[in-house]
Design a protein around this motif. Structure first.
Motif, short mmCIF file in Angstrom:
data_model
loop_
_atom_site.label_atom_id
_atom_site.label_comp_id
_atom_site.label_asym_id
_atom_site.label_seq_id
_atom_site.Cartn_x
_atom_site.Cartn_y
_atom_site.Cartn_z
N UNK A 1 0.82 -1.22 0.00
CA UNK A 1 0.00 0.00 0.00
C UNK A 1 0.84 1.27 0.00
N UNK A 2 1.94 1.26 0.74
CA UNK A 2 2.78 2.46 0.86
C UNK A 2 3.47 2.83 -0.45
N UNK A 3 3.45 1.94 -1.44
CA UNK A 3 4.11 2.20 -2.72
C UNK A 3 3.13 2.41 -3.87
N UNK A 4 1.83 2.37 -3.57
CA UNK A 4 0.83 2.50 -4.62
C UNK A 4 0.61 3.97 -4.99
N UNK A 5 0.30 4.17 -6.28
CA UNK A 5 0.01 5.50 -6.80
C UNK A 5 -0.91 5.36 -8.02
N UNK A 6 -1.65 6.38 -8.30
CA UNK A 6 -2.51 6.37 -9.48
C UNK A 6 -1.85 7.02 -10.68
N UNK A 7 -0.62 7.46 -10.54
CA UNK A 7 0.10 8.17 -11.60
C UNK A 7 0.46 7.21 -12.73
N UNK A 8 -0.01 7.51 -13.94
CA UNK A 8 0.30 6.66 -15.09
C UNK A 8 1.67 6.97 -15.69
N UNK A 9 2.27 8.09 -15.31
CA UNK A 9 3.60 8.47 -15.80
C UNK A 9 4.69 8.21 -14.77
N UNK A 10 4.47 7.27 -13.89
CA UNK A 10 5.42 6.93 -12.84
C UNK A 10 6.74 6.44 -13.43
N UNK A 11 7.84 6.96 -12.90
CA UNK A 11 9.17 6.54 -13.36
C UNK A 11 9.67 5.45 -12.42
N UNK A 12 10.03 4.29 -12.99
CA UNK A 12 10.55 3.17 -12.19
C UNK A 12 11.93 2.73 -12.68
N UNK A 13 12.48 3.45 -13.64
CA UNK A 13 13.80 3.12 -14.19
C UNK A 13 14.81 4.19 -13.76
N UNK A 14 15.87 3.77 -13.09
CA UNK A 14 16.87 4.70 -12.56
C UNK A 14 17.52 5.54 -13.66
N UNK A 15 17.91 4.92 -14.76
CA UNK A 15 18.58 5.65 -15.84
C UNK A 15 17.67 6.73 -16.42
N UNK A 16 16.39 6.42 -16.59
CA UNK A 16 15.43 7.39 -17.11
C UNK A 16 15.29 8.57 -16.15
N UNK A 17 15.20 8.27 -14.86
CA UNK A 17 15.07 9.32 -13.86
C UNK A 17 16.32 10.17 -13.78
N UNK A 18 17.48 9.53 -13.79
CA UNK A 18 18.75 10.25 -13.67
C UNK A 18 18.95 11.23 -14.82
N UNK A 19 18.48 10.87 -16.00
CA UNK A 19 18.66 11.77 -17.15
C UNK A 19 17.65 12.91 -17.16
N UNK A 20 16.58 12.83 -16.31
CA UNK A 20 15.57 13.89 -16.32
C UNK A 20 15.08 14.19 -14.90
N UNK A 21 15.98 14.52 -14.00
CA UNK A 21 15.58 14.83 -12.62
C UNK A 21 15.00 16.24 -12.49
N UNK A 22 15.09 17.05 -13.54
CA UNK A 22 14.56 18.41 -13.47
C UNK A 22 13.03 18.41 -13.42
N UNK A 23 12.40 17.39 -13.99
CA UNK A 23 10.93 17.33 -13.96
C UNK A 23 10.47 16.98 -12.55
N UNK A 24 9.23 17.35 -12.22
CA UNK A 24 8.68 17.06 -10.91
C UNK A 24 7.91 15.74 -10.92
N UNK A 25 8.33 14.79 -11.73
CA UNK A 25 7.61 13.53 -11.88
C UNK A 25 7.66 12.67 -10.63
N UNK A 26 6.73 11.72 -10.59
CA UNK A 26 6.68 10.78 -9.47
C UNK A 26 7.59 9.60 -9.79
N UNK A 27 8.31 9.13 -8.76
CA UNK A 27 9.34 8.11 -8.94
C UNK A 27 9.13 6.99 -7.92
N UNK A 28 9.33 5.73 -8.36
CA UNK A 28 9.37 4.59 -7.45
C UNK A 28 10.64 3.81 -7.77
#
Length: 189
Positions: free
Chosen positions: A31-58
């Motif tokens: 439950x603590x990891x659930x979200x309704x966000x369809x644009x959730x980032x779960x890949x480290x490389x993708x997140x690392x290349x675009x940390x400027x966005x305010x996207x949700x990350x798991x």
């Protein structure tokens, strides 16, 4: 002879049923990891290349360091890829490090170094810090929820052949005890 065959069949059916129940109980996202966000980032490389966005990350991995600050707790994590249930894959190589900030006090004994963790939060830019004497550029997450995992070992023994207990988990190791055979199975739960 028929009693032995009957008991083997009964035992194998019972093991299959127990495995199905175990998998169904362990196959959902906490439950603590659930979200309704369809644009959730779960890949480290993708997140690392675009940390400027305010996207949700798991993301998840191994806790490397915990520092309690005045109003928050800084958790440094060595990233491991996670599966659809949020579990870090201990068979994969680390991809880098990231930092998560948890509001308030988080006990460093609970969040001890070496534990497996998955964090859910908002991307919050980057910060420069040290890993030993090395200067490291960390992606940063403002944590909304987290889940701690544990590695459980199970020893399964049998006097039958090795395909009776197939080893299909994250990590298995064959052991021999005289004429008996056993498997050590490590699972993240």
């Amino acid at each position: 002879m028929t009693n032995i065959l009957f008991s083997r069949r009964f035992f194998s059916k019972a093991m299959v049923l127990a495995g199905v129940l175990l998998l169904s109980a362990c196959s959902s996202l906490p439950e603590s990891l659930k979200t309704g966000n369809t644009n959730l980032i779960t890949d480290y490389s993708q997140w690392q290349s675009n940390t400027a966005s305010n996207g949700e990350v798991r993301l998840g991995g191994v806790i490397a360091k915990v520092t309690n600050l005045e109003n928050q707790t800084r958790v440094e994590v060595v990233n491991l890829p996670i599966n659809s249930t949020g579990r870090p894959d201990i068979d994969m190589e680390p991809k880098g490090r990231f930092v998560g900030y948890i509001s308030g006090f988080a006990d460093p004994v609970t969040l001890s170094e070496g534990r497996l963790i998955t964090l859910l939060g908002q991307s919050a830019g980057r910060e420069e810090n040290q890993v030993g004497d090395y200067s490291y550029d960390f992606p940063v997450m403002k944590v909304k929820g987290f889940h701690l995992w544990r590695i459980e070992e199970t020893v399964v023994t049998n006097d039958f052949d090795s395909h009776f207990y197939p080893c299909r988990t994250l990590y298995c190791q064959d052991l021999r005890f005289g004429t008996r055979r056993a498997k050590v199975i490590q699972e993240v739960r």
